[in-house]
Design a protein around this motif. Structure first.
Motif, mmCIF file in Angstrom:
data_model
loop_
_atom_site.group_PDB
_atom_site.id
_atom_site.type_symbol
_atom_site.label_atom_id
_atom_site.label_comp_id
_atom_site.label_asym_id
_atom_site.label_seq_id
_atom_site.Cartn_x
_atom_site.Cartn_y
_atom_site.Cartn_z
ATOM 1 N N LEU A 1 27.633 75.290 -32.231
ATOM 2 C CA LEU A 1 27.109 73.658 -31.241
ATOM 3 C C LEU A 1 27.523 73.475 -29.986
ATOM 4 N N GLY A 2 28.801 74.017 -29.299
ATOM 5 C CA GLY A 2 28.934 74.270 -28.140
ATOM 6 C C GLY A 2 30.047 75.662 -28.237
ATOM 7 N N VAL B 1 23.718 78.290 -27.993
ATOM 8 C CA VAL B 1 24.302 76.186 -28.020
ATOM 9 C C VAL B 1 24.424 76.455 -25.979
ATOM 10 N N LEU C 1 29.310 67.076 -26.012
ATOM 11 C CA LEU C 1 28.402 66.726 -27.399
ATOM 12 C C LEU C 1 28.640 65.514 -27.697
ATOM 13 N N ASN D 1 23.886 64.248 -23.429
ATOM 14 C CA ASN D 1 23.643 64.951 -24.693
ATOM 15 C C ASN D 1 23.484 64.885 -26.503
ATOM 16 N N LEU D 2 24.191 63.705 -26.434
ATOM 17 C CA LEU D 2 23.550 63.724 -27.858
ATOM 18 C C LEU D 2 22.225 63.961 -28.690
ATOM 19 N N LEU E 1 22.009 67.791 -29.164
ATOM 20 C CA LEU E 1 22.869 67.322 -30.912
ATOM 21 C C LEU E 1 22.536 66.758 -32.098
ATOM 22 N N ARG F 1 19.668 68.774 -32.887
ATOM 23 C CA ARG F 1 20.236 71.179 -33.496
ATOM 24 C C ARG F 1 20.812 70.658 -35.052
#
Length: 419
Positions: free
Chosen positions: A137-138, A178, A393, A398-399, A402, A405
């Motif tokens: 995820l990052g 990511v 994240l 940035n949610l 996320l 994804r």
């Protein structure tokens, strides 16, 4: 409406993240949203798989309340710590727990960003393969020295020659599908400290000072990392200090804090002690290895080498008197000293404490705690890198990315069922 939705989702998620096993009623009181709104946000996060219920609260006579927790297995993040002499890469779950860590020594950070980052990406590839390759995820990256957090580029880094303004974040973002964030590793060590050290976690305002190959500070204000303009807060390595006099610094100037308190300064002075014979222990190290490291000075002091103990005591006193100014200005509840110098433990802690307290005004920080870092620096950087990524994240900005994804596997599953 979209902004309010993501603000609410971020608030609910952050509360559950830091108050594991909270009930929905307590969650509603904490976030200050209506019960129906909280119920909607909880249902959405449960459907995506970011939170789950590990069970129910103990019965008090009525219907038991469902407990809510972060689903740490919903994905993982990668942490990268690039120090002056080693790199560490790890995978962490969404609770920040390490899933696997790899270390590799660096011959010279001055080999340049292309070569070093090529090696890092190779290790990242191995770590991703170990995790099965799914749900990354990052990525968070720590560098030695100041970093422009807005652009993810190192700035003014004599400890990393050849890295000035190199687009580190862009390179990671281009290599992996990511988001990536890059920060000064002292900031990451501070994040790791408040994550892993209960006393640091309770300190609402904390000053973290990292003294390794370079030196820098990190500020925790109201429990959150304060970065300042462009993320450059705490870049104090090259401020002038009277005690440094005309000592030459690697930046080309004289009298810098780094020139008298950093790891390379200790190595320089330790080498002099070895060459002049003032330190029998270090003279033997030089004879056997051809060099003197800062860690060798610590070992010499632990073996009761008088000259090495005097060097570390003098360095710690200089450091403490300089930190007293920062403590007086920022008034933290706690001062933590980390980095390589912390390996010397009580040899440096006592003179640091004494110098800080002697230089503070009588009204300054009456309940100040002065401690060495409770963390192993080898893993502290990647623990902090994971916390950096998770904090970003789960933020309202940035949610949306996320959630998009995480929803992809759900949509693919639904398409498979329909087919």
């Amino acid at each position: 409406m979209a902004i309010e939705r993501y603000t609410g989702l971020a608030s609910v998620l952050e509360t559950i993240r830091w108050q594991d096993g909270i009930t929905q009623a307590s969650l509603t009181d904490h976030v200050g949203l209506g019960r129906s709104v909280v119920a909607e946000r909880v249902a959405e996060l449960e459907q995506i798989g970011l939170i789950h219920s590990p069970g129910r609260a103990p019965s008090t006579g009525g219907r038991t309340a469902k407990l809510l927790s972060l689903n740490a297995q919903a994905g993982y993040v990668i942490g990268v710590d690039i120090a002056s002499n080693e790199m560490v890469v790890s995978a962490s779950d969404l609770a920040g727990s390490l899933l696997g860590t790899r270390h590799r020594e660096l011959c010279e950070i001055s080999e340049g960003p292309e070569r070093i980052l090529g090696q890092v990406n190779g290790i990242v590839d191995d770590v991703i393969r170990e995790q099965g390759g799914n749900n990354l995820l990052g990525i968070g990256v720590g560098l030695s020295g100041p970093v422009n957090f807005d652009t993810g580029t190192p700035v003014g880094v004599p400890v990393m020659p050849g890295w000035e303004d190199y687009p580190v974040r862009e390179e990671f973002a281009a290599r992996w599908p990511v988001p990536a964030w890059v920060d000064n590793r002292v900031n990451l060590l501070a994040l790791a400290e408040i994550e892993s050290n209960p006393r640091a976690a309770k300190a609402k305002h904390l000053l973290y000072f990292g003294a390794g190959a370079g030196v820098g500070a990190a500020l925790i204000a109201d429990g959150r990392l304060y970065r300042g303009s462009h993320g450059l807060a705490g870049s104090i390595g090259h401020v002038a200090v009277p005690e440094a006099g005309v000592v030459a610094c690697r930046c080309g100037r004289t009298g810098c804090l780094e020139a008298v308190t950093s790891g390379w300064a200790i190595e320089r002075d330790g080498l002099m002690l070895a060459e002049t014979g003032r330190s029998p222990y270090l003279a033997q190290v030089l004879k056997e290895t051809g060099r003197v490291r800062a860690y060798d000075v610590t070992l010499a002091a632990e073996h009761q080498d008088a000259a090495a103990k005097e060097l570390l005591h003098r360095t710690a006193a200089l450091l403490g008197s300089s930190l007293a100014t920062l403590v007086s200005f920022f008034a933290p509840h706690m001062l933590v000293v980390g980095g390589g110098i912390a390996r010397a433990k009580d040899i440096v802690l006592k003179p640091i404490q004494q110098a800080v307290l002697e230089r503070l005004p009588s009204t300054g920080a009456p309940d100040l705690l002065v401690e060495l870092s409770a963390l192993d620096e080898q893993v502290g950087g990647v623990v902090g890198a994971a916390q950096l990524v998770l904090g970003e994240l789960f933020s309202k900005d940035n949610l949306p990315g996320l959630l998009e994804r995480l929803m992809q596997p759900l949509s693919q599953t639904k398409e498979g069922v329909s087919a």
